[in-house]
Design a protein around this motif. Structure first.
Motif, PDB file in Angstrom:
ATOM      1  N   UNK A  41      29.461   1.889 -15.555  1.00 45.39           N
ATOM      2  CA  UNK A  41      27.935   2.201 -15.171  1.00 45.39           C
ATOM      3  C   UNK A  41      27.442   3.243 -15.591  1.00 45.39           C
ATOM      4  N   UNK A  42      27.580   3.705 -16.715  1.00 43.94           N
ATOM      5  CA  UNK A  42      26.966   4.975 -17.002  1.00 43.94           C
ATOM      6  C   UNK A  42      25.844   5.708 -16.433  1.00 43.94           C
ATOM      7  N   UNK A  43      26.638   7.376 -15.918  1.00 39.28           N
ATOM      8  CA  UNK A  43      25.584   7.703 -15.054  1.00 39.28           C
ATOM      9  C   UNK A  43      24.797   8.735 -15.692  1.00 39.28           C
ATOM     10  N   UNK A  44      24.879   8.529 -17.151  1.00 35.57           N
ATOM     11  CA  UNK A  44      23.207   8.799 -17.445  1.00 35.57           C
ATOM     12  C   UNK A  44      22.166   7.721 -17.674  1.00 35.57           C
ATOM     13  N   UNK A  45      22.378   6.864 -16.959  1.00 38.02           N
ATOM     14  CA  UNK A  45      21.250   5.796 -16.728  1.00 38.02           C
ATOM     15  C   UNK A  45      21.016   5.940 -15.871  1.00 38.02           C
ATOM     16  N   UNK A  49      19.978   5.416  -5.059  1.00 38.01           N
ATOM     17  CA  UNK A  49      20.436   4.471  -4.974  1.00 38.01           C
ATOM     18  C   UNK A  49      21.595   4.517  -4.859  1.00 38.01           C
ATOM     19  N   UNK A  50      22.363   4.446  -6.263  1.00 35.34           N
ATOM     20  CA  UNK A  50      23.421   4.067  -6.671  1.00 35.34           C
ATOM     21  C   UNK A  50      24.603   4.502  -6.109  1.00 35.34           C
ATOM     22  N   UNK A  52      24.398  -3.740 -14.759  1.00 30.36           N
ATOM     23  CA  UNK A  52      23.496  -3.108 -13.100  1.00 30.36           C
ATOM     24  C   UNK A  52      22.684  -1.683 -14.500  1.00 30.36           C
ATOM     25  N   UNK A  53      22.317  -1.884 -14.466  1.00 36.63           N
ATOM     26  CA  UNK A  53      20.919  -0.757 -14.862  1.00 36.63           C
ATOM     27  C   UNK A  53      21.645   0.022 -16.551  1.00 36.63           C
ATOM     28  N   UNK A  77      17.767  -6.558 -10.700  1.00 38.28           N
ATOM     29  CA  UNK A  77      17.656  -7.057 -11.475  1.00 38.28           C
ATOM     30  C   UNK A  77      18.187  -8.219 -12.283  1.00 38.28           C
ATOM     31  N   UNK A  78      19.681  -7.625 -12.298  1.00 36.16           N
ATOM     32  CA  UNK A  78      20.523  -8.651 -13.253  1.00 36.16           C
ATOM     33  C   UNK A  78      20.249 -10.013 -13.359  1.00 36.16           C
TER      34      UNK A  78
END
Length: 363
Positions: free
Chosen positions: A164-168, A176-177, A211-212, A340-341
């Motif tokens: 999951x990219x920190x950019x997102x 909350x990630x 995952x966003x 959301x996924x």
């Protein structure tokens, strides 16, 4: 913090960096007490530290002990695995042969998708393809974790690393990630630096909405690959830099988002007659509900398809985790979906309730 107590970066061992998000004491996201357990639940410091040298966002400290994995893999993740493998083989970026997969506590495996495309499990301790999907983030020592993955590669092998990219996280202000047990929050520039230190060079990338927002990097010892792939990788890195993955000022928005999110959740819950219903007892839901401090009974239940979570409660709260059948029996007018996924999967499973889902973040 004194020099003797200074945090060592999990990737490059630098002490230069700063805390960019501090959530105080929080319950462990994987510790689901039995519903009959009155608590109080243990809480532990939870903060994110960003390295000014390699750019890796990371968990500052973690005194928790991993609990039994209880989640089940969403349909969207299974679908993405099959689509990704087929696309990478079709593009000539992966060649069917032996593979080694580093397991992830998130569950699931790419084995089925790989075998469908002609891959087979390696017989030895090295392989031409090494797969890591959401696994590396769980290694306390990121440098050692990448060295282990590099050691599993043949000299001309390819590492497939998805995260999951920190950019997102920064773009969407998803404070909350951050959770115990997730030791690293990779961005493309930080991951490329860590790969370089392990003797690997990224040569291609793909992005996914899972995952966003997730990134898949392909890396090898030579770093050789099509020029078009290298250009696309460089463009992705520039986009992540623009999002602020190396800018602690941009990261400050994570902490500022917490109270806004919690306030919206409280208002939505208070507007639901007879107690609110939620779906998806994932780690991000743990952080939100623990921070919200909702009044007792405000949430009738949070449904989840994982049998291992049912009969328990959300950490730090009185909210029971129940089977989906309990939600169906309650027949609420609105259901707040914390993951959301799962949206498409749940709408397909229960078409009569398709218009009742409220996705967290849009409520």
């Amino acid at each position: 913090m004194s020099a003797a107590e200074a945090h060592l970066c999990r990737g490059c061992r630098s002490t230069r960096g700063q805390v960019v998000l501090d959530l105080g004491d929080q319950p462990a996201a994987d510790h689901f007490p039995l519903a009959t357990d009155p608590g109080p639940d243990p809480r532990h410091p939870l903060a994110m530290w960003w390295c000014a040298d390699c750019g890796l966002a990371q968990l500052l400290a973690d005194a928790t002990v991993p609990d039994e994995p209880r989640a089940i893999e969403p349909r969207a993740a299974v679908r993405q695995a099959h689509e990704a493998v087929a696309e990478l083989v079709g593009a000539g970026l992966l060649v069917p042969g032996g593979f080694i997969e580093f397991a992830s506590p998130h569950g699931g495996s790419w084995r089925g998708a790989l075998e469908e495309c002609g891959f087979r499990p390696a017989q030895g301790d090295r392989a031409g393809v090494v797969i890591d999907v959401y696994g590396l983030m769980h290694d306390r020592d990121q440098a050692a974790g990448l060295r282990a993955r590099a050691a599993a590669l043949t000299d001309d092998g390819t590492l497939v690393l998805q995260f999951p990219t920190y950019a997102a996280t920064v773009r969407r202000r998803e404070w909350n990630a951050l959770r115990h047990g997730h030791f690293a929050y990779h961005s493309v520039p930080a991951a490329r630096r860590l790969l370089d230190a392990a003797g690997l060079t990224a040569f291609a990338a793909r992005t996914y909405s899972l995952y966003s927002g997730s990134v898949l990097l392909l890396a090898s010892r030579s770093g050789a690959g099509p020029a078009t792939e290298a250009a696309a990788l460089d463009e992705l890195e520039r986009a992540e830099l623009a999002a602020g993955v190396l800018d602690p000022t941009a990261m400050a928005a994570l902490g500022a988002a917490l109270e806004d999110d919690v306030s919206r959740l409280r208002r939505w819950v208070d507007d639901q007659p007879g107690g609110a219903w939620l779906y998806g007892a994932g780690s991000r839901a743990v952080a939100v509900l623990a921070a919200a401090g909702l009044r007792p009974g405000a949430v009738a239940g949070i449904a989840d398809g994982a049998p291992a979570k049912q009969g328990r409660r959300m950490p730090g709260t009185d909210i029971p985790v129940v089977a989906p059948e309990a939600l169906l029996a309650a027949d609420p007018d609105h259901i707040l979906l914390m993951l959301p996924d799962l949206a498409d999967e749940l709408r397909d499973a229960w078409p009569s309730m398709a218009d009742r889902w409220v996705v967290y973040g849009s409520h």
